[in-house]
Every structure is written in C-alpha cells, then in structure tokens.
Design an enzyme around this catalytic site. Structure first.
Site, PDB file in Angstrom:
ATOM      1  N   ASP A  10       0.876  -1.173   0.000  1.00 17.69           N
ATOM      2  CA  ASP A  10       0.000   0.000   0.000  1.00 17.69           C
ATOM      3  C   ASP A  10       0.914   1.224   0.000  1.00 17.69           C
ATOM      4  O   ASP A  10       1.371   1.663   1.053  1.00 17.69           O
ATOM      5  CB  ASP A  10      -0.899  -0.008   1.239  1.00 17.69           C
ATOM      6  CG  ASP A  10      -1.792   1.225   1.304  1.00 17.69           C
ATOM      7  OD1 ASP A  10      -2.248   1.696   0.246  1.00 17.69           O
ATOM      8  OD2 ASP A  10      -2.014   1.731   2.422  1.00 17.69           O
ATOM      9  N   GLU A  69      -1.374  -1.686  -4.757  1.00 13.35           N
ATOM     10  CA  GLU A  69      -2.625  -0.958  -4.946  1.00 13.35           C
ATOM     11  C   GLU A  69      -2.409   0.171  -5.945  1.00 13.35           C
ATOM     12  O   GLU A  69      -1.398   0.875  -5.887  1.00 13.35           O
ATOM     13  CB  GLU A  69      -3.125  -0.403  -3.611  1.00 13.35           C
ATOM     14  CG  GLU A  69      -4.536   0.138  -3.709  1.00 13.35           C
ATOM     15  CD  GLU A  69      -5.136   0.405  -2.345  1.00 13.35           C
ATOM     16  OE1 GLU A  69      -6.156  -0.223  -2.027  1.00 13.35           O
ATOM     17  OE2 GLU A  69      -4.591   1.246  -1.609  1.00 13.35           O
ATOM     18  N   ASP A 141      -2.080   1.135   7.394  1.00 12.79           N
ATOM     19  CA  ASP A 141      -1.343   0.933   6.144  1.00 12.79           C
ATOM     20  C   ASP A 141      -0.914  -0.525   5.975  1.00 12.79           C
ATOM     21  O   ASP A 141      -0.928  -1.056   4.865  1.00 12.79           O
ATOM     22  CB  ASP A 141      -0.132   1.865   6.078  1.00 12.79           C
ATOM     23  CG  ASP A 141      -0.563   3.327   6.067  1.00 12.79           C
ATOM     24  OD1 ASP A 141      -1.156   3.760   5.071  1.00 12.79           O
ATOM     25  OD2 ASP A 141      -0.320   4.023   7.073  1.00 12.79           O
TER      26      ASP A 141
END
Length: 171
Positions: A10, A69, A141
C-alpha cells in the site's frame, strides 16, 4: 494449488504499508506486515527510502509475487502525483528483484476481501484480521497492504480455475 508467498504493498508518500502472506488460494497465513515510515526530508530521498525499505523486505522474506494498490483519484493533483511516484518506487523494487507485479484498484481489493467495493477501512481491517487469524491490532497501512495481498491470492485462484476450463465455442 501449491502455496505461494505474496507481498502486498500500500504505497504512500509518508507511510508505505507492506504485508507478506503465504497462500494456497483458499487458506492464507500471515508471514509479516509493517510500515515503512518515511523521514521529513525531500521527496526524492523519501522515494529512495521506499525503494530501500521494500528491497530489504524482498530480500528477507523472499516473496514470489508482488501486488500493489493502484492510485486512486485524489482531490489534490499534487497528492496524486506524489502517490504515483511512491508506487513507482515500490514497483521498481519488485521489478529489480525480478518479480512479477500485479496491480489492483482499491475497489477490487475491497470487493475481494470484504465482498463489496464500497467497504470502509474499518471493514477491511476487520476482514483482514479474520482471514489471517490475527488477534492484535494492525496499523491501517499494514492492513491495507495485507488486503492487497489477499486480493491477489483470491484472484490467482480464480484465474487458475478459469484457465482449466475448456474454451467454449460462441453461442
């Protein structure tokens, strides 16, 4: 399907989450997760920290595949550009390690992990903890990175099943 080690990322310009799982597509287990917290230095230095931090994770944990992502559309164009650069540093670390990189939208990740693309962060964190049997709290996160890894694990299974199906003639 034999188990595979997957690194989920991420990316962020201040904090980059990572999560490593072993998964056979049905069952997944946590290997390690955490956050690469970046200094307040200039932006190019922070990008180097993302690259170096993920390089260390790659060397230490030896994933076979990497899932990242994709950038969402931000309200602030400058933030979106910085996030794109952070993704680039993360992807470069994986590519330089010779690993395949797969990309997923936030909506795809939420759909795969929670069952709805409109899930909020709390729902994603809850499902990540349930799917990986984690009792402790997770940094947001790191939970997001694990969700990306789980999304990839589920997608791998679906792609493998579809590949086994014989081609169907048009109707």
């Amino acid at each position: 399907m034999s188990p595979i080690r997957i690194l989920g990322i991420d990316p962020g310009s201040r904090v980059t989450g990572f999560g490593v799982i072993d998964s056979d597509g049905v069952r997944s287990t946590l290997v390690e997760s955490g956050c690469i917290r970046l200094d307040d230095g200039d932006f190019s230095t922070r990008l180097g920290q993302i690259y170096a931090g993920l390089h260390g994770v790659l060397e230490r944990l030896g994933p076979a595949e990497v899932a990242v992502e994709q950038v969402f559309v931000a309200h602030n164009a400058q933030s979106a550009l910085k996030l794109g650069h952070a993704r680039g540093a993360a992807i470069c670390a994986a590519v330089m390690a010779g690993l395949p990189v797969y990309e997923y939208t936030p909506r795809e990740v939420k759909q795969a992990v929670v069952g709805t693309g409109g899930a909020d962060k709390t729902q994603v964190q809850h499902m990540v903890r349930r799917l990986l049997a984690i009792d402790a709290a997770l940094a947001a996160d790191a939970a997001d990175a694990l969700a990306v890894a789980l999304s990839h694990a589920h997608g791998r299974t679906a792609r493998a099943l579809l590949a086994r199906q014989p081609a169907r003639a048009g109707r």
